[in-house]
Design a protein around this motif. Structure first.
Motif, PDB file in Angstrom:
ATOM      1  N   SER A 235      52.568  52.404  39.253  1.00 49.78           N
ATOM      2  CA  SER A 235      51.716  51.411  38.582  1.00 49.78           C
ATOM      3  C   SER A 235      50.237  51.736  38.793  1.00 49.78           C
ATOM      4  O   SER A 235      49.864  52.385  39.772  1.00 49.78           O
ATOM      5  CB  SER A 235      52.032  50.036  39.190  1.00 49.78           C
ATOM      6  OG  SER A 235      51.095  49.079  38.777  1.00 49.78           O
ATOM      7  N   ALA A 236      49.403  51.246  37.886  1.00 51.75           N
ATOM      8  CA  ALA A 236      47.955  51.416  38.043  1.00 51.75           C
ATOM      9  C   ALA A 236      47.371  50.354  38.966  1.00 51.75           C
ATOM     10  O   ALA A 236      46.258  50.502  39.470  1.00 51.75           O
ATOM     11  CB  ALA A 236      47.275  51.331  36.676  1.00 51.75           C
ATOM     12  N   GLU A 237      48.100  49.245  39.157  1.00 55.95           N
ATOM     13  CA  GLU A 237      47.590  48.141  39.980  1.00 55.95           C
ATOM     14  C   GLU A 237      48.651  47.703  40.983  1.00 55.95           C
ATOM     15  O   GLU A 237      49.855  47.809  40.704  1.00 55.95           O
ATOM     16  CB  GLU A 237      47.276  46.913  39.113  1.00 55.95           C
ATOM     17  CG  GLU A 237      46.235  47.101  38.053  1.00 55.95           C
ATOM     18  CD  GLU A 237      46.035  45.819  37.225  1.00 55.95           C
ATOM     19  OE1 GLU A 237      46.150  44.706  37.767  1.00 55.95           O
ATOM     20  OE2 GLU A 237      45.769  45.959  36.021  1.00 55.95           O
ATOM     21  N   CYS A 238      48.200  47.174  42.113  1.00 50.92           N
ATOM     22  CA  CYS A 238      49.105  46.569  43.079  1.00 50.92           C
ATOM     23  C   CYS A 238      48.248  45.699  43.995  1.00 50.92           C
ATOM     24  O   CYS A 238      47.385  46.214  44.704  1.00 50.92           O
ATOM     25  CB  CYS A 238      49.822  47.671  43.877  1.00 50.92           C
ATOM     26  SG  CYS A 238      50.823  47.064  45.238  1.00 50.92           S
ATOM     27  N   TYR A 239      48.463  44.395  43.955  1.00 55.53           N
ATOM     28  CA  TYR A 239      47.687  43.484  44.810  1.00 55.53           C
ATOM     29  C   TYR A 239      48.171  43.619  46.255  1.00 55.53           C
ATOM     30  O   TYR A 239      49.375  43.741  46.471  1.00 55.53           O
ATOM     31  CB  TYR A 239      47.883  42.035  44.325  1.00 55.53           C
ATOM     32  CG  TYR A 239      47.187  41.024  45.194  1.00 55.53           C
ATOM     33  CD1 TYR A 239      45.843  40.744  45.014  1.00 55.53           C
ATOM     34  CD2 TYR A 239      47.883  40.376  46.220  1.00 55.53           C
ATOM     35  CE1 TYR A 239      45.197  39.841  45.835  1.00 55.53           C
ATOM     36  CE2 TYR A 239      47.235  39.464  47.034  1.00 55.53           C
ATOM     37  CZ  TYR A 239      45.896  39.206  46.840  1.00 55.53           C
ATOM     38  OH  TYR A 239      45.245  38.313  47.657  1.00 55.53           O
ATOM     39  N   PRO A 240      47.356  43.626  47.268  1.00 57.70           N
ATOM     40  CA  PRO A 240      45.907  43.424  47.273  1.00 57.70           C
ATOM     41  C   PRO A 240      45.093  44.731  47.224  1.00 57.70           C
ATOM     42  O   PRO A 240      43.885  44.694  47.425  1.00 57.70           O
ATOM     43  CB  PRO A 240      45.671  42.724  48.609  1.00 57.70           C
ATOM     44  CG  PRO A 240      46.744  43.264  49.502  1.00 57.70           C
ATOM     45  CD  PRO A 240      47.920  43.617  48.622  1.00 57.70           C
ATOM     46  N   VAL A 241      45.741  45.838  46.950  1.00 57.83           N
ATOM     47  CA  VAL A 241      45.001  47.115  46.940  1.00 57.83           C
ATOM     48  C   VAL A 241      44.021  47.142  45.774  1.00 57.83           C
ATOM     49  O   VAL A 241      42.830  47.412  45.939  1.00 57.83           O
ATOM     50  CB  VAL A 241      45.970  48.321  46.832  1.00 57.83           C
ATOM     51  CG1 VAL A 241      45.235  49.613  47.092  1.00 57.83           C
ATOM     52  CG2 VAL A 241      47.152  48.159  47.753  1.00 57.83           C
ATOM     53  N   ALA A 242      44.518  46.851  44.586  1.00 59.63           N
ATOM     54  CA  ALA A 242      43.662  46.809  43.399  1.00 59.63           C
ATOM     55  C   ALA A 242      44.353  45.953  42.353  1.00 59.63           C
ATOM     56  O   ALA A 242      45.545  46.139  42.077  1.00 59.63           O
ATOM     57  CB  ALA A 242      43.450  48.210  42.840  1.00 59.63           C
ATOM     58  N   LYS A 243      43.595  44.991  41.804  1.00 63.93           N
ATOM     59  CA  LYS A 243      44.194  44.082  40.816  1.00 63.93           C
ATOM     60  C   LYS A 243      43.189  43.784  39.722  1.00 63.93           C
ATOM     61  O   LYS A 243      42.030  43.489  40.003  1.00 63.93           O
ATOM     62  CB  LYS A 243      44.604  42.784  41.517  1.00 63.93           C
ATOM     63  CG  LYS A 243      44.862  41.609  40.594  1.00 63.93           C
ATOM     64  CD  LYS A 243      45.296  40.368  41.353  1.00 63.93           C
ATOM     65  CE  LYS A 243      45.120  39.115  40.493  1.00 63.93           C
ATOM     66  NZ  LYS A 243      45.471  37.872  41.179  1.00 63.93           N
ATOM     67  N   ALA A 244      43.640  43.890  38.472  1.00 62.89           N
ATOM     68  CA  ALA A 244      42.782  43.465  37.362  1.00 62.89           C
ATOM     69  C   ALA A 244      43.421  42.289  36.642  1.00 62.89           C
ATOM     70  O   ALA A 244      42.771  41.596  35.884  1.00 62.89           O
ATOM     71  CB  ALA A 244      42.554  44.616  36.396  1.00 62.89           C
ATOM     72  N   GLY A 245      44.714  42.054  36.873  1.00 64.13           N
ATOM     73  CA  GLY A 245      45.407  40.942  36.209  1.00 64.13           C
ATOM     74  C   GLY A 245      46.815  40.812  36.756  1.00 64.13           C
ATOM     75  O   GLY A 245      47.109  41.243  37.882  1.00 64.13           O
ATOM     76  N   GLY A 246      47.687  40.249  35.930  1.00 63.39           N
ATOM     77  CA  GLY A 246      49.040  39.929  36.367  1.00 63.39           C
ATOM     78  C   GLY A 246      49.858  41.126  36.826  1.00 63.39           C
ATOM     79  O   GLY A 246      50.691  41.005  37.726  1.00 63.39           O
ATOM     80  N   LEU A 247      49.620  42.296  36.236  1.00 61.69           N
ATOM     81  CA  LEU A 247      50.341  43.506  36.642  1.00 61.69           C
ATOM     82  C   LEU A 247      50.212  43.724  38.156  1.00 61.69           C
ATOM     83  O   LEU A 247      51.196  44.012  38.852  1.00 61.69           O
ATOM     84  CB  LEU A 247      49.774  44.717  35.874  1.00 61.69           C
ATOM     85  CG  LEU A 247      50.195  46.101  36.358  1.00 61.69           C
ATOM     86  CD1 LEU A 247      51.687  46.320  36.183  1.00 61.69           C
ATOM     87  CD2 LEU A 247      49.430  47.193  35.593  1.00 61.69           C
ATOM     88  N   GLY A 248      48.994  43.561  38.668  1.00 62.76           N
ATOM     89  CA  GLY A 248      48.751  43.750  40.099  1.00 62.76           C
ATOM     90  C   GLY A 248      49.561  42.776  40.936  1.00 62.76           C
ATOM     91  O   GLY A 248      50.187  43.157  41.940  1.00 62.76           O
ATOM     92  N   ASP A 249      49.594  41.526  40.516  1.00 63.29           N
ATOM     93  CA  ASP A 249      50.346  40.508  41.266  1.00 63.29           C
ATOM     94  C   ASP A 249      51.829  40.861  41.322  1.00 63.29           C
ATOM     95  O   ASP A 249      52.472  40.745  42.362  1.00 63.29           O
ATOM     96  CB  ASP A 249      50.193  39.136  40.594  1.00 63.29           C
ATOM     97  CG  ASP A 249      48.831  38.512  40.882  1.00 63.29           C
ATOM     98  OD1 ASP A 249      48.199  38.911  41.873  1.00 63.29           O
ATOM     99  OD2 ASP A 249      48.400  37.640  40.112  1.00 63.29           O
ATOM    100  N   VAL A 250      52.373  41.295  40.188  1.00 63.04           N
ATOM    101  CA  VAL A 250      53.807  41.571  40.118  1.00 63.04           C
ATOM    102  C   VAL A 250      54.170  42.781  40.973  1.00 63.04           C
ATOM    103  O   VAL A 250      55.090  42.733  41.803  1.00 63.04           O
ATOM    104  CB  VAL A 250      54.248  41.794  38.644  1.00 63.04           C
ATOM    105  CG1 VAL A 250      55.682  42.268  38.564  1.00 63.04           C
ATOM    106  CG2 VAL A 250      54.055  40.506  37.851  1.00 63.04           C
ATOM    107  N   VAL A 251      53.421  43.868  40.832  1.00 66.02           N
ATOM    108  CA  VAL A 251      53.758  45.085  41.577  1.00 66.02           C
ATOM    109  C   VAL A 251      53.462  44.894  43.077  1.00 66.02           C
ATOM    110  O   VAL A 251      54.062  45.549  43.923  1.00 66.02           O
ATOM    111  CB  VAL A 251      53.021  46.315  40.993  1.00 66.02           C
ATOM    112  CG1 VAL A 251      53.326  47.569  41.787  1.00 66.02           C
ATOM    113  CG2 VAL A 251      53.417  46.504  39.535  1.00 66.02           C
ATOM    114  N   GLY A 252      52.580  43.951  43.390  1.00 68.57           N
ATOM    115  CA  GLY A 252      52.302  43.673  44.802  1.00 68.57           C
ATOM    116  C   GLY A 252      53.357  42.804  45.456  1.00 68.57           C
ATOM    117  O   GLY A 252      53.384  42.684  46.686  1.00 68.57           O
TER     118      GLY A 252
END
Ligand code: ADP
Length: 471
Positions: free
Chosen positions: A7-24
């Motif tokens: 993934s391009a995003e993963c919370y809390p490493v990097a998040k721009a929207g919902g994708l980050g929350d889900v992969v985190g």
């Protein structure tokens, strides 16, 4: 089972929207169910990188067209996220402060994907499933199956989850050399409407495709930014799995971003304290119902209508409510929202930008959340709002339709309307003000919202049965 999420995003490493929350959060719930679920993502220069310890697990080099690059994979040492977390560093290309928005995003994400697949070929034991998210990882299934150098991976199962089909990452055939040598007669598996389209390619090549709600899955067949016939054709392998939310991070009783914690039992007092803080900070009147909007200020979210909605609400309903907007996006909307302050001082405020801490305080302190989205694959904001006893006002679309039942319907707990139109939104604000004035009903609806279960348990099980359905 061993799963690798890309993934391009993963919370809390990097998040721009919902994708980050889900992969985190999803991988942690898969891990809790006894599976190994790891995440690999680009190494950006975000604060997380500097506040955690890392070990180098792999170093190698690969090609993007004629450009030869070195890459390094590092792993978080302490297991802080509850699952193995890998960052992939390509010097000068990925190590930037923002996730997206650079002119060379095509090159950045192509190189990232090549490096991920290259690294995978070196694994002694391959994962059971490679789960790719959105178009930034969309070329991986094709590369695993059809690039000569990666043939070792061709039978590894692949799953695509689409968090937003509006963005597809398409680029021209002049960049065809970016994809490592492949069977040229497989060209059709990369192409959509004359371009290389990573999202379309993933839909064609993946073993299974999911999106983040059932209604959105159906909507994609008639509204997916040009991919409609593809979704219709591939419907046999597509399904909807609703996102869950992370109840550890989003818990009004222990949220690290808010001071005044509360539960269902003391929701009215707890929310009042948080509202007080918000109102003091933004100069709003505490006794009026507070409507918030949080999100990207883009047409998809219906944000362009907010200035009109706010003006019409004041004009036709009266100065009986407050509005607070948090977001950033299209410049015109930002400017029009900032311009409202001068005419609505005391009843309106906005914060243009991204602010995680403020978003938590807003979910905790607000009375109502506005979500007039034109497109909403799942929507997390309404789920967070409900968890914090904030009543959602949503347009009946995508995941909003699947998660919010209008209070006028049997068992209902929110407010729903049919169109992203100023009149419909303003009318639902009018309904909300009526609800606010009935203190008893309002309070029990808040409690009902807080009692709903949108945790990951059920959705994580659905993903696992999907992976198992391959055998
Ligand atoms: P998206 O389409 O943007 O992914 P979602 O509803 O799925 O929409 O997820 C949005 C997530 O991003 C939520 O966690 C929301 O709180 C957060 N968010 C969006 N904009 C902002 C902002 N300006 N500041 C803080 N958080 C934001």
């Amino acid at each position: 089972m061993e799963i690798l999420h890309v993934s391009a995003e993963c919370y809390p490493v990097a998040k721009a929207g919902g994708l980050g929350d889900v992969v985190g959060s999803l991988p942690r719930f898969q891990a809790e169910k006894g599976h190994t679920a790891a995440v690999v993502m680009p190494m950006y220069r975000t604060p997380y990188l500097y506040t955690h310890e890392w070990e180098v697990v792999h170093k190698s080099s690969a090609n993007l067209g004629h450009w030869f690059f070195d890459y390094t994979v590092i792993k978080e040492k302490t297991g802080a996220q509850g699952f193995p977390l890998y960052l992939l560093d390509i010097n000068g290309l990925l190590d930037r402060e923002k996730v997206y928005g650079y002119e060379d995003d095509t090159e950045r994400f192509c190189a990232f994907q090549i490096a991920v697949v290259h690294w995978l070929t070196s694994w002694e034991q391959l994962p059971d499933v490679v789960h790719v998210h959105d178009h930034h990882a969309g070329l991986i299934p094709f590369m695993m199956q059809h690039c000569y150098a990666f043939k070792r991976l061709q039978y590894v199962k692949t799953v695509l989850t689409i968090h937003n089909a509006q963005y597809q990452g398409a680029f021209g055939w002049d960049k065809t050399t970016y994809i490592p040598h492949w069977d040229s007669w497989k060209r059709g598996l990369l192409e959509w409407e004359g371009q290389i389209n990573p999202l379309a390619s993933a839909i064609k090549c993946c073993w299974k495709v999911t999106t983040v709600s059932n209604t959105y899955m159906n909507e994609l067949k008639s509204m997916s930014n040009g991919l409609e016939p593809l979704f219709e054709y591939e419907k046999g392998k597509c399904s909807g799995i609703l996102n869950g939310i992370d109840y550890e991070v989003w818990d009004p009783n222990k949220d690290k971003y808010i001071q005044d914690h509360f539960t269902q039992a003391n929701v009215d007092e707890g929310k009042a304290k948080n509202k007080q803080l918000l109102c003091e900070r933004f100069g709003l009147a505490f006794d009026k119902p507070l409507f918030i909007f949080i999100g990207r200020l883009v047409g998809e979210k219906g944000a362009d209508l907010l200035p009109e909605v706010i003006k019409d609400s004041f004009a036709f309903i009266g100065r009986k409510m407050n509005f607070l907007v948090l977001g950033s996006g299209e410049k015109e909307t930002e400017t029009r929202l900032s311009g409202l302050r001068s005419i609505a001082q005391g009843d309106y405020a906005e914060y243009i930008g991204y602010n995680e801490t403020l978003s938590h305080l807003m979910y905790a302190g607000a009375d109502f959340l506005l979500m007039p989205s034109r497109v909403e694959p799942c929507g997390l904001n309404q789920l967070y709002a409900m968890r914090y006893g904030t009543i959602p006002l949503v347009r009946r679309t995508g995941g909003l339709l699947d998660t919010v039942v209008d209070m006028g319907d049997p068992g209902g707990y929110g407010i729903a309307f049919n169109h992203t139109a100023v009149g419909d939104i303003t009318h639902s604000i009018y309904r909300a003000i009526g609800l606010y004035s009935e203190k008893q009903t309002f309070s029990s609806l808040r409690q009902k919202n807080m009692s709903l279960d949108f945790s990951w348990g059920k959705s994580a099980d659905q993903y696992l049965s999907l992976y198992n359905s391959f055998d």
